[in-house]
Design a protein around this motif. Structure first.
Motif, short mmCIF file in Angstrom:
data_model
loop_
_atom_site.label_atom_id
_atom_site.label_comp_id
_atom_site.label_asym_id
_atom_site.label_seq_id
_atom_site.Cartn_x
_atom_site.Cartn_y
_atom_site.Cartn_z
N GLU A 183 -13.70 -3.62 -19.16
CA GLU A 183 -14.70 -4.40 -18.76
C GLU A 183 -15.92 -3.44 -18.57
OE1 GLU A 183 -14.88 -7.57 -18.08
OE2 GLU A 183 -16.86 -7.36 -17.38
N GLU A 184 -15.87 -2.53 -18.23
CA GLU A 184 -17.07 -1.24 -17.89
C GLU A 184 -17.51 -1.17 -19.38
OE1 GLU A 184 -17.80 0.11 -14.45
OE2 GLU A 184 -16.30 -1.91 -14.10
N GLU A 238 -16.09 -7.67 -27.42
CA GLU A 238 -16.47 -8.72 -26.38
C GLU A 238 -16.09 -9.93 -26.55
OE1 GLU A 238 -18.26 -8.65 -22.75
OE2 GLU A 238 -19.41 -7.13 -23.84
N LYS A 250 -7.72 -3.20 -17.78
CA LYS A 250 -8.68 -4.38 -18.14
C LYS A 250 -9.89 -4.13 -17.18
CE LYS A 250 -8.40 -9.39 -18.04
NZ LYS A 250 -7.73 -10.63 -18.04
N ILE A 251 -9.84 -3.60 -16.28
CA ILE A 251 -10.99 -3.16 -15.26
C ILE A 251 -11.77 -1.98 -16.10
CG2 ILE A 251 -12.04 -2.25 -13.26
CD1 ILE A 251 -9.92 -4.00 -11.87
#
Lengths: 270, 82
Positions: free
Chosen positions: B29-30, B80, B25-26
């Motif tokens: 996110e980037e 997004e 998930k991180i």
């Protein structure tokens, strides 16, 4: 700002939540919350907000830890008796989460200092136990356009409401002015069940977190009351006071002032 | 969707549930909207759960490739939210 491995792990149960995620956790880390009163309510609020990674927490309280506080003020321990509450609270919060910054204000909030303290924060928690402080916090937040969570606890009862500028009534819309000093007992005179601070303070922490991450519905325009003996929660709709002295259309309160304190039991710590 | 260019790589073979999904998930996110990431994961629990969790978050799963060493490459297109 990228997460470190430690942050990724520490906040993993937040990051997994779709309502929080990476964005929400970053909002929490960048947020600033002021807690007024390091007592029965402020204790769980401080601990949960620290654990949640609220990046800057301010804590204001003039008192020192007393043995009689420990039945409910779970942020302090027996070894803290005699210490300023703000120092004891700071130590506990940093022990839970060294990732955050804690600012301490070892003083009573008064008309003369509150605006200066409140201005640096995004959200304010009223964890006080007396009417003069509650009205002062309300007026200061309304005038500074700061959202805040009001709460009060006594005996087996608790209540809370959330004020967001422009989105519903303030505390003064509902409770016009304080009762006369000593007409109503403070909880140092009336007693309070220890877990009540945990229930209501945790709800205040939840409101602050929801406000910061921008998810869900806040307790604006409503007063939540909790009766522990009846095990009853009630939500009471509150009308906006167009004639409110501080947030109404023609406000008469445009500057902060202090109400007279009750002579007995003046503690800023529930 | 057969033609794609991978913009980023992530490796979640060094962690276990639930950190597998957290790390994925991180990494997602980037990325910018529409970018494509290849996420390397282990067989078993990760490959059973992580693709589904990523899909639940609204991202587009393009492909799951089985590597020779019993790991997988999950190819995901970032969608997004909001």
């Amino acid at each position: 700002m990228a997460f470190t491995n430690e942050q990724m792990e520490r906040y993993s149960r937040h990051i997994i939540l779709s309502e929080v995620g990476v964005k929400g956790q970053k909002k929490l880390l960048n947020s600033k919350v002021l807690i007024i009163g390091a007592g029965g309510l402020g204790a769980p609020v401080g601990m949960y907000l620290a654990a949640a990674g609220v990046g800057t927490i301010g804590i204001a309280d003039a008192d020192t830890v007393d043995l009689s506080n420990l039945q409910r003020q779970v942020i302090h321990t027996t070894a803290d008796v005699g210490k300023p509450k703000v120092e004891s609270a700071k130590e506990t919060m940093l022990a839970i989460n060294p990732d955050i910054t804690v600012n301490t204000y070892h003083e009573f909030v008064l008309a003369s200092n509150i605006a200066d303290i409140v201005k640096d924060y995004d959200f304010v928690i009223d964890g006080t136990d007396n009417f003069p402080a509650k009205f002062l916090i309300n007026d200061a937040c309304v005038l500074a356009k700061k959202p805040f969570s009001h709460a009060g606890i006594i005996r087996f009862q608790g209540q809370l409401m959330t004020y967001v500028p422009g989105e519903g009534p303030c505390y003064r819309c509902v409770f016009k002015s304080p009762p006369p000093p000593d007409a109503v007992p403070t909880c140092s005179q009336a007693g309070v069940i220890g877990a009540m601070g945990g229930v209501i303070g945790s709800l205040q922490a939840m409101e602050a977190i929801k406000y910061i991450i921008g998810k869900g519905e806040l307790l604006t325009g409503q007063l939540l009351t909790y009766d522990a003996l009846k095990m009853e929660f009630r939500k009471i709709k509150l009308p906006h006071g167009d004639h409110c002295a501080v947030c109404g259309k023609e406000p008469t309160i445009t500057e902060l002032f202090d109400y007279e304190q009750a002579v007995c039991g003046v503690n800023y710590d529930e | 969707m057969e033609n794609y260019n991978i913009d980023e790589y992530a490796d979640i073979t060094d962690v276990v549930c639930p950190m597998t999904f957290v790390k994925a998930k991180i990494a997602l996110e980037e990325l910018d909207d529409g970018q494509i990431i290849s996420i390397k994961m282990n067989a078993g629990e990760p490959v059973q759960n992580v693709p589904r969790s990523i899909k639940d978050e609204g991202h587009q799963i393009i492909k799951l490739l089985h590597n020779e060493d019993e790991t997988y490459q999950l190819i995901v297109k970032k969608v997004e939210d909001e």
